[in-house]
Each structure stands twice: as C-alpha cells, then as structure tokens.
Design a protein around this motif. Structure first.
Motif, PDB file in Angstrom:
ATOM      1  N   ALA A  59       0.176  38.883 -12.440  1.00 43.82           N
ATOM      2  CA  ALA A  59      -0.039  38.081 -11.229  1.00 43.82           C
ATOM      3  C   ALA A  59       1.295  37.759 -10.570  1.00 43.82           C
ATOM      4  N   ASP A  60       1.314  37.853  -9.243  1.00 40.64           N
ATOM      5  CA  ASP A  60       2.502  37.467  -8.490  1.00 40.64           C
ATOM      6  C   ASP A  60       2.564  35.962  -8.310  1.00 40.64           C
ATOM      7  N   VAL A  61       1.399  35.331  -8.298  1.00 37.79           N
ATOM      8  CA  VAL A  61       1.320  33.877  -8.181  1.00 37.79           C
ATOM      9  C   VAL A  61      -0.002  33.421  -8.794  1.00 37.79           C
ATOM     10  N   LEU A  62       0.023  32.242  -9.386  1.00 32.84           N
ATOM     11  CA  LEU A  62      -1.163  31.609  -9.952  1.00 32.84           C
ATOM     12  C   LEU A  62      -1.484  30.397  -9.092  1.00 32.84           C
ATOM     13  N   VAL A  63      -2.719  30.318  -8.611  1.00 34.52           N
ATOM     14  CA  VAL A  63      -3.159  29.192  -7.793  1.00 34.52           C
ATOM     15  C   VAL A  63      -4.204  28.414  -8.575  1.00 34.52           C
ATOM     16  N   MET A  64      -4.006  27.094  -8.633  1.00 36.39           N
ATOM     17  CA  MET A  64      -4.919  26.231  -9.383  1.00 36.39           C
ATOM     18  C   MET A  64      -5.168  24.946  -8.623  1.00 36.39           C
ATOM     19  N   GLY A  65      -6.309  24.362  -8.869  1.00 34.62           N
ATOM     20  CA  GLY A  65      -6.591  23.033  -8.360  1.00 34.62           C
ATOM     21  C   GLY A  65      -6.087  22.007  -9.351  1.00 34.62           C
ATOM     22  N   SER A  66      -6.058  20.770  -8.900  1.00 31.13           N
ATOM     23  CA  SER A  66      -5.657  19.670  -9.770  1.00 31.13           C
ATOM     24  C   SER A  66      -6.699  18.576  -9.669  1.00 31.13           C
ATOM     25  N   HIS A  67      -7.103  18.046 -10.827  1.00 32.71           N
ATOM     26  CA  HIS A  67      -8.084  16.964 -10.824  1.00 32.71           C
ATOM     27  C   HIS A  67      -7.469  15.641 -10.382  1.00 32.71           C
ATOM     28  N   GLY A  68      -6.159  15.579 -10.361  1.00 34.71           N
ATOM     29  CA  GLY A  68      -5.491  14.365  -9.903  1.00 34.71           C
ATOM     30  C   GLY A  68      -5.657  13.193 -10.848  1.00 34.71           C
ATOM     31  N   TYR A  69      -5.732  13.486 -12.151  1.00 28.02           N
ATOM     32  CA  TYR A  69      -5.849  12.400 -13.130  1.00 28.02           C
ATOM     33  C   TYR A  69      -4.606  11.531 -13.101  1.00 28.02           C
ATOM     34  N   GLY A  70      -4.783  10.280 -13.408  1.00 29.96           N
ATOM     35  CA  GLY A  70      -3.653   9.369 -13.529  1.00 29.96           C
ATOM     36  C   GLY A  70      -2.933   9.607 -14.845  1.00 29.96           C
TER      37      GLY A  70
END
Length: 161
Positions: free
Chosen positions: A120-131
């Motif tokens: 992969a040239d780049v990995l894209v992920m979401g974030s749950h935004g946990y504290g």
C-alpha cells in the motif's frame, strides 16, 4: 514528462460510521477522477473468543452447530460491511478500481500486515475519537497502525455533529 504512477490506497473498513466517513473522505479528497489508483477495502474479522471456566478444569465447548452459526454470522457481517463500502465507492467515484480483502485476526495486526503485504502507498483509517481513558482500556487501532505500519497512515476523524 513524468509517468503516472498507480497508487494502492488501503482503506480499513468496519461496522462503524467512522470508517465509512474515512472512506468517503478518501474518495472525495485523495482519489483523483480518471486516475489509475486502486482502492483496497480491508475488513478484519475479529478472532473468535475463547471461553474458559474459572472454577472448573475444562472450558466451555461449543457444539459444531453453534461454532458454524458464529462463523456464518461473522461472514455475513463482513459481507454487509463490504457491500456498504462498495456502494459508497460506486456513489462517489464509480470509475475507481476497487478490490476487497477480508482477513481474520486482531485488526491492529491484520491492517499493518496487509498494508505491507499489499504494498500500500497509503493506509486510510477512521478514528473512533475515544478519550484518553477509553483509549487506555480499549486500545486504539488507528494509533497502533500509525506507529507500526510501514507506509504513510492517514487517520480521518469524523466531525462531531
């Protein structure tokens, strides 16, 4: 004149809104129309839980029927997530090349290993935004991948509504 290079963009998807937001963001901001980019959608099926008895010598054993039902459920969840992700791709960038991968295991390890194996040239992920507290107990898949992946990692946070 420089030659156009195909990029392999790995997007980790799961059941959460955060990963679908990251996929949408990627399609709108990272993937260029009429490019040779390939989008690889990756879903990590969590490992089956292992149950052991605290007081007794053995553990809880599931019958073959129960084990098969658990496996079918996991397969159906993976299928549903991939279908939803492919629909997002078709709606936002119908011409983009899309591949899908479903792997078994801890998402932290699966995602990092797939990024390397798939070049992969780049990995894209979401974030749950946990504290801080939740992240300390649950761990952060995106943080782990940002530290361990051998390619650039783009973490997309879903704006608070």
């Amino acid at each position: 004149m420089s030659e156009k290079k195909e990029r392999r963009i790995l997007v980790a998807v799961d059941e959460g809104e955060e990963s679908m937001h990251a996929l949408s963001w990627c399609l709108s901001n990272l993937v260029h129309p009429n490019s040779d980019d390939t989008l690889i959608l990756l879903y990590s099926k969590p490992p089956r839980p292992v149950y052991t008895a605290i007081d007794g010598p053995g553990g809880y054993l599931f019958s073959a029927d129960v084990t098969a039902a658990i496996e079918r459920y996991g397969d159906q969840v993976a299928h549903n997530v991939m279908e939803k992700a492919k629909k997002v791709c078709a709606d936002l960038q119908p011409q983009v090349k899309v591949e899908t991968k479903v792997e078994n295991g801890d998402p932290r390890d699966v995602i990092c290993e797939a990024a390397e194996k798939l070049a992969a040239d780049v990995l894209v992920m979401g974030s749950h935004g946990y504290g801080v507290i939740k992240r300390a107990f649950l761990g952060s898949v995106s943080n782990h991948c940002a530290q361990k992946a051998k390619c650039p990692v783009l973490i997309v946070k879903k704006p608070k509504s």
